[in-house]
Design a protein around this motif. Structure first.
Motif, mmCIF file in Angstrom:
data_model
loop_
_atom_site.group_PDB
_atom_site.id
_atom_site.type_symbol
_atom_site.label_atom_id
_atom_site.label_comp_id
_atom_site.label_asym_id
_atom_site.label_seq_id
_atom_site.Cartn_x
_atom_site.Cartn_y
_atom_site.Cartn_z
ATOM 1 N N ASP A 259 0.846 -1.197 0.000
ATOM 2 C CA ASP A 259 0.000 0.000 0.000
ATOM 3 C C ASP A 259 0.882 1.246 0.000
ATOM 4 O O ASP A 259 0.683 2.177 -0.783
ATOM 5 C CB ASP A 259 -0.901 0.035 1.237
ATOM 6 C CG ASP A 259 -2.149 -0.812 1.096
ATOM 7 O OD1 ASP A 259 -2.410 -1.312 -0.015
ATOM 8 O OD2 ASP A 259 -2.874 -0.974 2.097
ATOM 9 N N ALA B 81 -10.793 8.631 6.796
ATOM 10 C CA ALA B 81 -10.348 7.255 6.518
ATOM 11 C C ALA B 81 -9.348 6.791 7.566
ATOM 12 O O ALA B 81 -9.359 5.625 7.982
ATOM 13 C CB ALA B 81 -9.738 7.170 5.123
ATOM 14 N N ILE B 82 -8.498 7.730 8.035
ATOM 15 C CA ILE B 82 -7.503 7.395 9.060
ATOM 16 C C ILE B 82 -8.153 7.274 10.430
ATOM 17 O O ILE B 82 -8.007 6.267 11.128
ATOM 18 C CB ILE B 82 -6.381 8.455 9.083
ATOM 19 C CG1 ILE B 82 -5.590 8.429 7.763
ATOM 20 C CG2 ILE B 82 -5.448 8.224 10.268
ATOM 21 C CD1 ILE B 82 -4.636 9.599 7.583
ATOM 22 N N LEU C 295 -2.027 6.355 3.425
ATOM 23 C CA LEU C 295 -3.060 7.393 3.422
ATOM 24 C C LEU C 295 -2.452 8.775 3.691
ATOM 25 O O LEU C 295 -2.797 9.752 3.036
ATOM 26 C CB LEU C 295 -4.121 7.079 4.478
ATOM 27 C CG LEU C 295 -5.155 6.015 4.107
ATOM 28 C CD1 LEU C 295 -5.935 5.585 5.339
ATOM 29 C CD2 LEU C 295 -6.113 6.544 3.041
ATOM 30 N N THR C 296 -1.532 8.837 4.651
ATOM 31 C CA THR C 296 -0.888 10.117 4.970
ATOM 32 C C THR C 296 -0.075 10.635 3.789
ATOM 33 O O THR C 296 -0.098 11.829 3.469
ATOM 34 C CB THR C 296 0.016 9.954 6.204
ATOM 35 O OG1 THR C 296 -0.768 9.488 7.302
ATOM 36 C CG2 THR C 296 0.669 11.276 6.574
ATOM 37 N N HIS D 166 -2.091 3.437 7.269
ATOM 38 C CA HIS D 166 -2.057 4.859 7.603
ATOM 39 C C HIS D 166 -0.878 5.593 6.966
ATOM 40 O O HIS D 166 -0.989 6.771 6.624
ATOM 41 C CB HIS D 166 -2.039 5.037 9.122
ATOM 42 C CG HIS D 166 -3.346 4.682 9.766
ATOM 43 N ND1 HIS D 166 -3.624 4.889 11.104
ATOM 44 C CD2 HIS D 166 -4.474 4.121 9.244
ATOM 45 C CE1 HIS D 166 -4.850 4.476 11.369
ATOM 46 N NE2 HIS D 166 -5.383 4.003 10.268
ATOM 47 N N TYR E 286 -9.464 12.066 3.610
ATOM 48 C CA TYR E 286 -8.293 11.318 4.084
ATOM 49 C C TYR E 286 -8.322 11.131 5.603
ATOM 50 O O TYR E 286 -8.139 10.018 6.104
ATOM 51 C CB TYR E 286 -6.993 12.046 3.718
ATOM 52 C CG TYR E 286 -6.731 12.203 2.241
ATOM 53 C CD1 TYR E 286 -6.339 11.118 1.461
ATOM 54 C CD2 TYR E 286 -6.839 13.440 1.631
ATOM 55 C CE1 TYR E 286 -6.075 11.269 0.109
ATOM 56 C CE2 TYR E 286 -6.578 13.603 0.278
ATOM 57 C CZ TYR E 286 -6.197 12.516 -0.481
ATOM 58 O OH TYR E 286 -5.950 12.665 -1.817
ATOM 59 N N CYS F 27 -0.608 10.022 0.621
ATOM 60 C CA CYS F 27 -1.552 10.506 -0.397
ATOM 61 C C CYS F 27 -2.138 11.856 0.002
ATOM 62 O O CYS F 27 -2.291 12.754 -0.835
ATOM 63 C CB CYS F 27 -2.673 9.489 -0.604
ATOM 64 S SG CYS F 27 -2.145 7.969 -1.428
ATOM 65 N N VAL G 235 -11.272 8.660 -2.147
ATOM 66 C CA VAL G 235 -10.750 9.355 -0.972
ATOM 67 C C VAL G 235 -9.999 10.591 -1.459
ATOM 68 O O VAL G 235 -9.108 10.474 -2.311
ATOM 69 C CB VAL G 235 -9.788 8.463 -0.162
ATOM 70 C CG1 VAL G 235 -9.332 9.182 1.111
ATOM 71 C CG2 VAL G 235 -10.454 7.136 0.183
#
Length: 237
Positions: free
Chosen positions: A142, A188-189, A201-202, A198, A185, A204, A235
């Protein structure tokens, strides 16, 4: 109709390649997937792929039986290279020029990952498959997907799944699970929606890179998405 996304990064889990099998690579599913990739390639989409190795070996599995975490993760990275070569083989049989680039050097079978060379391959109309993760243990594919997407300046990171998008809870366990079409975002976290880890995601969020999540097994979804149809979940800020 104009393309909405001209350069994409497709994040595929190793488990996705199992198709209907319990282990390994399902040739029927891989063939269908490569047809989908060829379809968008032929209309001018620049396609990069990050692939996992969970259908062969997962680092987490190794640690559960007492393996050193770094050693187990390196074994998982080698599994991603096997998947990348399998995907390349099918794509090239369909006359789609493909390059495998690995974060761990193995010149006999693939190119070493060099950012500018990867971008040049995309500009020249080649599908690029990134294998061997980031080349370092303790990072997931990921995170690799988010990192490579940011490096090549992809328009979107697509996480291919077997479900229709992001749900507020596991749709396989809860009948009242609600599909979330758009997620921020931080939500989602903070809500731990399991979109990606995480770190990914961070990364992105910091690069304002949208993450699309939809069912890759439904034929035509990839094509619909690059033309801007609302497929699955997204997202973004």
């Amino acid at each position: 109709m104009a393309l909405k996304y001209k350069r994409i990064l497709l994040k595929l889990s190793g488990e996705a390649l199992m198709g209907n099998l319990e282990y390994g690579i399902d040739p029927d599913f891989v063939n269908e997937l490569c047809d989908e990739i060829k379809d968008i390639y032929e209309i001018g989409v620049q396609v990069a792929i990050v692939i996992g190795g969970g259908n062969i070996f997962r680092g987490v599995q190794g640690t559960k039986v007492g393996m050193d975490r770094a050693t187990a993760d390196y074994m998982g990275m080698l599994a991603t290279v096997m998947n990348a070569l399998a995907l390349q083989d099918v794509l090239e049989k369909k006359e789609v020029p493909t390059r495998v680039m690995t974060a761990i050097e193995m010149r006999q079978i693939a190119e070493p990952y060099i950012r500018r060379r990867a971008i040049r391959h995309l500009e020249k109309g080649r599908v690029v498959i990134f294998a061997a993760g980031t080349g370092s243990p303790f990072f997931t594919t990921d995170t690799t997907g988010a990192l490579r997407a940011a490096e090549i300046k992809a328009d979107v990171l697509i996480k291919a799944t077997k479900v229709d998008g992001i749900y507020d809870k596991d749709p396989n366990k809860y009948l009242d699970a609600k599909l979330l079409k758009e997620v921020k975002y931080l939500d989602a976290i903070n809500q731990d929606l399991r979109v990606m880890d995480h770190t990914a995601l961070t990364l992105c969020m910091e690069n304002n890179l949208p993450i699309a999540v939809f069912n890759i097994k439904e034929r035509g979804n990839l094509r619909k998405f690059v033309f801007g149809e609302e497929i699955g979940s997204i997202v973004k800020n």
